[in-house]
Design an enzyme around this catalytic site. Structure first.
Site, short mmCIF file in Angstrom:
data_model
loop_
_atom_site.label_atom_id
_atom_site.label_comp_id
_atom_site.label_asym_id
_atom_site.label_seq_id
_atom_site.Cartn_x
_atom_site.Cartn_y
_atom_site.Cartn_z
N GLN A 1 11.31 16.67 11.71
CA GLN A 1 10.50 15.70 11.87
C GLN A 1 8.92 16.26 12.02
OE1 GLN A 1 11.10 12.37 12.14
NE2 GLN A 1 8.78 12.24 12.47
N SER B 1 4.41 9.60 12.33
CA SER B 1 6.21 9.50 12.57
C SER B 1 6.44 10.45 13.46
CB SER B 1 6.66 10.35 11.12
OG SER B 1 7.94 10.17 11.23
N HIS C 1 5.78 16.80 9.14
CA HIS C 1 5.23 15.75 8.79
C HIS C 1 3.53 16.00 8.58
CE1 HIS C 1 7.74 12.27 7.46
NE2 HIS C 1 8.51 12.61 8.46
N ASN D 1 -2.89 6.02 6.89
CA ASN D 1 -3.44 6.69 7.99
C ASN D 1 -4.38 5.76 8.83
OD1 ASN D 1 -6.02 6.23 6.45
ND2 ASN D 1 -6.01 8.07 5.67
N HIS E 1 -1.30 -39.59 20.73
CA HIS E 1 -0.06 -39.24 20.74
C HIS E 1 1.18 -40.22 20.86
CE1 HIS E 1 -1.90 -35.55 19.76
NE2 HIS E 1 -0.79 -34.80 19.59
N GLU F 1 -0.09 -34.93 29.21
CA GLU F 1 -0.73 -34.16 28.70
C GLU F 1 -2.29 -34.62 28.41
OE1 GLU F 1 0.82 -32.03 25.47
OE2 GLU F 1 2.24 -30.85 26.93
N TYR G 1 0.80 -1.14 -0.10
CA TYR G 1 -0.06 0.01 0.18
C TYR G 1 1.09 1.23 -0.10
CZ TYR G 1 -3.69 3.39 0.81
OH TYR G 1 -4.45 4.57 0.63
N GLU H 1 10.35 5.35 16.76
CA GLU H 1 10.41 5.19 15.40
C GLU H 1 11.94 5.45 14.43
OE1 GLU H 1 8.06 5.85 11.03
OE2 GLU H 1 8.05 7.53 12.75
N HIS H 2 12.38 6.64 14.69
CA HIS H 2 13.70 7.05 14.46
C HIS H 2 14.54 7.47 15.84
CE1 HIS H 2 10.88 8.08 11.24
NE2 HIS H 2 11.62 7.67 10.60
N ASP I 1 15.00 7.79 5.24
CA ASP I 1 13.98 8.01 4.54
C ASP I 1 13.78 7.91 3.08
OD1 ASP I 1 12.56 8.72 6.87
OD2 ASP I 1 12.50 10.69 6.81
#
Length: 432
Positions: free
Chosen positions: A260, A238, A263, A215, A421, A416, A130, A328-329, A362
């Protein structure tokens, strides 16, 4: 502008929570509305997308949702050659960095005599990327999502991006998608794009995983289709945290801070420094420059909402806050940034030294800019080749190898409450 020097040790618990929380994405308010769109696409396919996208073109048909070879040729022809050269430079670095992430296609070890266990490398068969649109265009995101998928070996890579009026797509976005190696591109935006890729329509093929930022409406749609398809980490506005000592140049720190918060109004920038003098100078530069900056209203809103300038008593306190913030950064502008690096536990992408501003990551240094936000760097990583591969395990046992595990497996299975099994193992030794 309400930006002021604040001391970490004197922050109230409420103020610290507000800074750390920043604009963490909350989709709860839109979830019900987006659920209707997602269900509409699942039931009606292209018709649901066509109903929404007729705002861009009245006589819309499914063919208008598809980017044609002629569209791509026209985009590459009309795009400024300098932009194309910049995209090629960025693409080469992104590909080189992500090629280095490839692992061995197969490995195996002998766990103990007669027991061979290993792991395979298998790329996903199909991926949907996307690419946000609307007020801004992001050809860089095209490169960041499609190239790692191609490097991983994904067989079919498609991209969806919101159209402009007349159902045209941005030339730089189309050129970047072609350059990166997308197999198909569609002019579909928002939750309609996410649902179309998740369920498949007559026009848009179903994929195995959807990646890429968006978004809150896009994020809500991705969360709703998770399970039908895989998704990357949910991304919000961001953010960047700058960790600096008194060796940092105030002019550069101020420039990084401002870059920054341009944005959007929900973006966040935080400076945490051991130098009160640096903090005061940075605020002064921002106050002086702000009246003359483009996107001033956006910057002022972002500063007021989720940004801060913090002074730490020492580097230890600054690093502790950086790990709590889980940015994030994360920029580290100190005398010895590489000595700080091993102490960082949580960050999406880390930028070391005065000549590594966030915008290089970026666009063109090679690392990926699709990154976790809102403290999700505590549990998520940035987009990488790993997001496009599966790693199935395998094992081969000889009779002797199974014999060595038989008693333990039978005991555990019976513990168990799964006697069949246990029998599956015991049966192999019934007639020795």
């Amino acid at each position: 502008m309400n930006l002021r020097v604040e001391h970490l040790a004197q922050l109230t618990a409420e103020r610290q929570r507000a800074i750390v929380k920043r604009s963490s994405v909350d989709v709860s308010a839109v979830l019900e509305d987006i659920k209707k769109i997602v269900q509409g696409v699942r039931q009606r396919g292209d018709d649901e997308s066509l109903d929404f996208h007729r705002q861009y073109k009245d006589d819309l048909t499914p063919a208008d949702l598809v980017v044609s070879p002629e569209d791509i040729e026209a985009a590459c022809r009309t795009l400024d050659p300098r932009v194309m050269d910049a995209l090629k430079l960025a693409a080469a670095n992104i590909e080189k960095f992500h090629q280095a992430q490839l692992e061995r296609p197969l490995w195996a070890i002998e766990v103990q005599p007669g027991i061979l266990a290993g792991r395979l490398y298998r790329p996903l068969e199909s991926v949907g990327c996307y690419i946000p649109g609307g007020l801004a265009k992001y050809p860089s995101t095209v490169l960041m999502t499609i190239i790692p998928a191609r490097v991983a070996g994904v067989e079919r890579i498609i991209a969806c991006t919101p159209p402009d009026q007349g159902m045209t797509a941005n030339a730089a976005t189309l050129a970047a998608a072609h350059l990166a190696g997308a197999h198909q591109i569609f002019k579909v935006g928002g939750p309609w794009a996410i649902a179309s890729m998740a369920f498949g329509t007559a026009t848009v093929p179903k994929v195995d995983k959807i990646v890429g930022p968006g978004n809150k409406y896009v994020t809500a749609a991705k969360l709703l289709v998770f399970g039908e398809v895989g998704i990357d980490s949910p991304a919000g506005p961001s953010e960047a945290l700058i960790l600096a000592d008194d060796s940092a140049e105030p002019r550069l720190v101020a420039a990084d801070f401002l870059s920054q918060v341009e944005h959007d109004p929900d973006a966040a920038a935080v400076l945490v420094t051991t130098s009160e003098e640096l903090a005061v100078k940075v605020i002064g530069i921002i106050q002086t420059e702000l009246p003359h900056l483009p996107r001033r209203e956006i910057i002022e809103a972002a500063i007021a909402h989720a940004s801060a300038v913090l002074v730490a008593r020492d580097l230890d306190e600054a690093v502790d806050f950086a790990n709590l913030y889980a940015a994030e950064h994360l920029q580290i502008i100190t005398r010895e940034p590489f000595s700080v690096l091993p102490r960082i536990r949580h960050a999406g992408s880390i930028f070391l030294g005065p000549y590594a501003p966030v915008p290089v990551g970026d666009y063109a240094s090679g690392t990926n800019h699709v990154l976790p936000t809102g403290q999700t760097a505590r549990m998520f990583s940035g987009l990488s080749v790993d997001d496009f591969i599966k790693k199935p395990t395998f094992q081969h046992l000889t009779r002797e190898g199974l014999q060595s595990l038989k008693d333990a497996v039978i005991l555990l299975a019976e513990t168990e409450g799964l006697p069949l099994h246990a029998r599956a193992v015991a049966e192999r030794f019934r007639y020795a």
